[in-house]
Write a protein that holds these residues in place. Structure first.
Motif, PDB file in Angstrom:
ATOM      1  N   SER A  63       0.794  -1.226  -0.098  1.00  0.00           N
ATOM      2  CA  SER A  63       0.014   0.031  -0.087  1.00  0.00           C
ATOM      3  C   SER A  63       0.873   1.325   0.087  1.00  0.00           C
ATOM      4  O   SER A  63       2.149   1.456   0.397  1.00  0.00           O
ATOM      5  N   VAL A  64       0.288   2.224  -0.506  1.00  0.00           N
ATOM      6  CA  VAL A  64       0.951   3.774  -0.327  1.00  0.00           C
ATOM      7  C   VAL A  64       0.447   4.614   0.610  1.00  0.00           C
ATOM      8  O   VAL A  64      -0.776   4.470   1.096  1.00  0.00           O
ATOM      9  N   LEU A  65       1.380   5.285   1.510  1.00  0.00           N
ATOM     10  CA  LEU A  65       1.149   5.919   2.706  1.00  0.00           C
ATOM     11  C   LEU A  65       1.321   7.421   2.399  1.00  0.00           C
ATOM     12  O   LEU A  65       2.312   7.727   1.771  1.00  0.00           O
ATOM     13  N   LEU A  66       0.302   8.129   2.738  1.00  0.00           N
ATOM     14  CA  LEU A  66       0.354   9.614   2.602  1.00  0.00           C
ATOM     15  C   LEU A  66       0.122  10.152   4.155  1.00  0.00           C
ATOM     16  O   LEU A  66      -0.881  10.198   4.603  1.00  0.00           O
ATOM     17  N   GLY A  67       1.093  10.558   4.527  1.00  0.00           N
ATOM     18  CA  GLY A  67       0.822  11.025   6.048  1.00  0.00           C
ATOM     19  C   GLY A  67       1.481  12.570   6.140  1.00  0.00           C
ATOM     20  O   GLY A  67       2.464  12.891   5.272  1.00  0.00           O
ATOM     21  N   GLU A  68       0.811  13.413   7.005  1.00  0.00           N
ATOM     22  CA  GLU A  68       1.115  14.891   6.942  1.00  0.00           C
ATOM     23  C   GLU A  68       2.669  15.056   7.070  1.00  0.00           C
ATOM     24  O   GLU A  68       3.276  15.903   6.452  1.00  0.00           O
ATOM     25  N   GLU A  69       3.266  14.442   7.942  1.00  0.00           N
ATOM     26  CA  GLU A  69       4.541  14.660   8.096  1.00  0.00           C
ATOM     27  C   GLU A  69       5.326  14.091   7.488  1.00  0.00           C
ATOM     28  O   GLU A  69       6.780  14.257   7.325  1.00  0.00           O
ATOM     29  N   SER A  70       5.149  13.394   6.204  1.00  0.00           N
ATOM     30  CA  SER A  70       5.928  13.000   5.024  1.00  0.00           C
ATOM     31  C   SER A  70       5.800  14.081   3.959  1.00  0.00           C
ATOM     32  O   SER A  70       6.391  13.819   2.914  1.00  0.00           O
ATOM     33  N   VAL A  71       5.214  15.140   4.008  1.00  0.00           N
ATOM     34  CA  VAL A  71       4.765  16.022   2.810  1.00  0.00           C
ATOM     35  C   VAL A  71       5.191  17.326   3.074  1.00  0.00           C
ATOM     36  O   VAL A  71       4.811  17.795   4.248  1.00  0.00           O
ATOM     37  N   PRO A  72       5.920  18.105   2.209  1.00  0.00           N
ATOM     38  CA  PRO A  72       6.249  19.427   2.541  1.00  0.00           C
ATOM     39  C   PRO A  72       4.856  20.216   2.861  1.00  0.00           C
ATOM     40  O   PRO A  72       3.935  20.006   2.121  1.00  0.00           O
ATOM     41  N   PRO A  73       4.923  21.000   3.790  1.00  0.00           N
ATOM     42  CA  PRO A  73       3.585  21.934   4.208  1.00  0.00           C
ATOM     43  C   PRO A  73       3.272  22.881   3.066  1.00  0.00           C
ATOM     44  O   PRO A  73       4.132  23.238   2.297  1.00  0.00           O
ATOM     45  N   GLY A  74       1.999  23.120   2.818  1.00  0.00           N
ATOM     46  CA  GLY A  74       1.399  23.951   1.771  1.00  0.00           C
ATOM     47  C   GLY A  74       0.582  23.631   0.789  1.00  0.00           C
ATOM     48  O   GLY A  74       0.118  22.359   0.902  1.00  0.00           O
ATOM     49  N   ALA A  75       0.503  23.978  -0.569  1.00  0.00           N
ATOM     50  CA  ALA A  75      -0.393  23.773  -1.380  1.00  0.00           C
ATOM     51  C   ALA A  75      -0.115  22.564  -2.368  1.00  0.00           C
ATOM     52  O   ALA A  75      -0.955  21.810  -2.530  1.00  0.00           O
ATOM     53  N   ALA A  76       1.039  21.922  -2.129  1.00  0.00           N
ATOM     54  CA  ALA A  76       1.691  20.597  -2.952  1.00  0.00           C
ATOM     55  C   ALA A  76       0.974  19.532  -2.358  1.00  0.00           C
ATOM     56  O   ALA A  76       0.911  18.429  -3.013  1.00  0.00           O
ATOM     57  N   ALA A  77       0.347  19.460  -0.814  1.00  0.00           N
ATOM     58  CA  ALA A  77      -0.143  18.297  -0.411  1.00  0.00           C
ATOM     59  C   ALA A  77      -1.385  17.622  -1.098  1.00  0.00           C
ATOM     60  O   ALA A  77      -1.222  16.607  -1.298  1.00  0.00           O
ATOM     61  N   ALA A  78      -2.009  18.658  -1.516  1.00  0.00           N
ATOM     62  CA  ALA A  78      -3.400  18.085  -2.285  1.00  0.00           C
ATOM     63  C   ALA A  78      -3.151  17.397  -3.579  1.00  0.00           C
ATOM     64  O   ALA A  78      -3.409  16.240  -3.836  1.00  0.00           O
ATOM     65  N   THR A  79      -2.161  18.008  -4.245  1.00  0.00           N
ATOM     66  CA  THR A  79      -1.819  17.461  -5.523  1.00  0.00           C
ATOM     67  C   THR A  79      -1.016  16.155  -5.460  1.00  0.00           C
ATOM     68  O   THR A  79      -1.550  15.247  -6.151  1.00  0.00           O
TER      69      THR A  79
END
Ligand code: 2AM
Ligand code: CA
Ligand code: CA
Ligand code: CA
Length: 272
Positions: A63-79
């Motif tokens: 499975s793929v994991l998408l967690g807040e703390e592995s994504v840079p903050p800001g607009a890119a997150a939703a993309t």
């Protein structure tokens, strides 16, 4: 896909993170600033996410994991979330929703874990460790709090409703504050507990009639969106489009007050 098993695994992961929240609430070791002085993260957020990832990955290695703390903050997150959506199994994780509460020792922080299967939100788990309330849902199979069925409220009149919202940390703070001010005049009352996932769980439980907030991300919303819908409610974008992984401005209600809430949200309010 055994969704019951996925729900059990997500609950187990949420409990492990919840244990850390209970241990360190009000006294986190290290606090760092993220996108702005309003936006903080601690070592415990990261440790909780790592612990959750380990449990999910052990049981669902592909499975793929998408967690807040592995994504840079800001607009890119939703993309980023949308890019991942085509994958068979996508876990969307907020290890601590309500980090500011966690830092300040305010007992309104949750662990939020959602699962998308082939682009459909299927499982939502939200755990409130300070009250030991485990909220969970499987699409089409109802929603539960500590094993007891939950249902959205029956309130049909916006003016008698109890709503919740928040004060997002970025550009939409002013807009959100203005909406809270306006609703403050003509609904029963507005709450802002500081955890979007907690608000969504409370809409599912019928404790709140509705919730809206601007500028949120997939990890704040997916688990709660599955849950509100499974409890009989409705979740959309602020413009009325059905909830999706790239929804940022959310409205979640018991269904009955939804159109009234959307109408008032879309009064022309200048940004910031
Ligand atoms: P967090 O505690 O996981 O960061 C409170 O209004 C809600 O806003 C919380 O669910 C909080 O999640 C979220 N939030 C915090 N920082 C944010 C940011 N930079 N952008 C959008 N939402 C944020
Ligand atoms: Ca955060
Ligand atoms: Ca969050
Ligand atoms: Ca968080």
């Amino acid at each position: 896909m055994d969704l019951q098993n996925a729900q059990r695994v997500a609950q187990a992961a949420a409990r492990v993170a919840g244990e850390q929240i209970r241990t360190f609430i009000g006294r986190p070791a290290q606090t760092h600033q993220k996108s702005s002085p309003h936006d903080l993260v601690t070592e415990v957020d990261k440790a909780c996410q790592t612990a959750i990832y380990e449990i999910l990955q052990k049981e669902y290695p592909t499975s793929v994991l998408l967690g807040e703390e592995s994504v840079p903050p800001g607009a890119a997150a939703a993309t980023l979330a949308v890019q991942q959506v085509e994958r068979d199994l996508l876990w969307v994780v907020d290890p601590i929703d309500g980090t500011l509460n966690f830092i300040r020792g305010l007992p309104a922080c949750t662990v939020s874990i959602g699962l998308m299967v082939e682009s459909v939100g299927r499982v939502g788990v939200i755990y409130d460790p300070m009250r030991d309330e485990m909220f969970s849902a499987i699409r089409g199979q109802g929603a539960y709090c500590n094993g007891r069925p939950m249902r959205v409220s029956t309130e049909a009149d916006l003016s008698s409703s109890v709503l919740a919202s928040g004060f997002p940390t970025g550009a939409y703070r002013g807009r959100n504050a203005e909406q809270i001010r306006r609703f403050g005049y003509h609904v029963r009352n507005v709450r802002a507990f500081g955890s979007a996932a907690l608000h969504l769980a409370y809409v599912a439980a019928g404790r709140l009639d509705g919730f809206w907030e601007n500028d949120l991300n997939a990890w704040d919303l997916l688990a709660g969106a599955v849950m509100v819908e499974a409890a009989g409610g409705r979740v959309t974008d602020a413009d009325g489009a059905p909830y999706s992984l790239d929804t940022r401005h959310v409205a979640a209600t018991n269904g009955h007050i939804h159109d009234q809430l959307l109408r008032d949200l879309n009064l022309d309010i200048p940004l910031a």
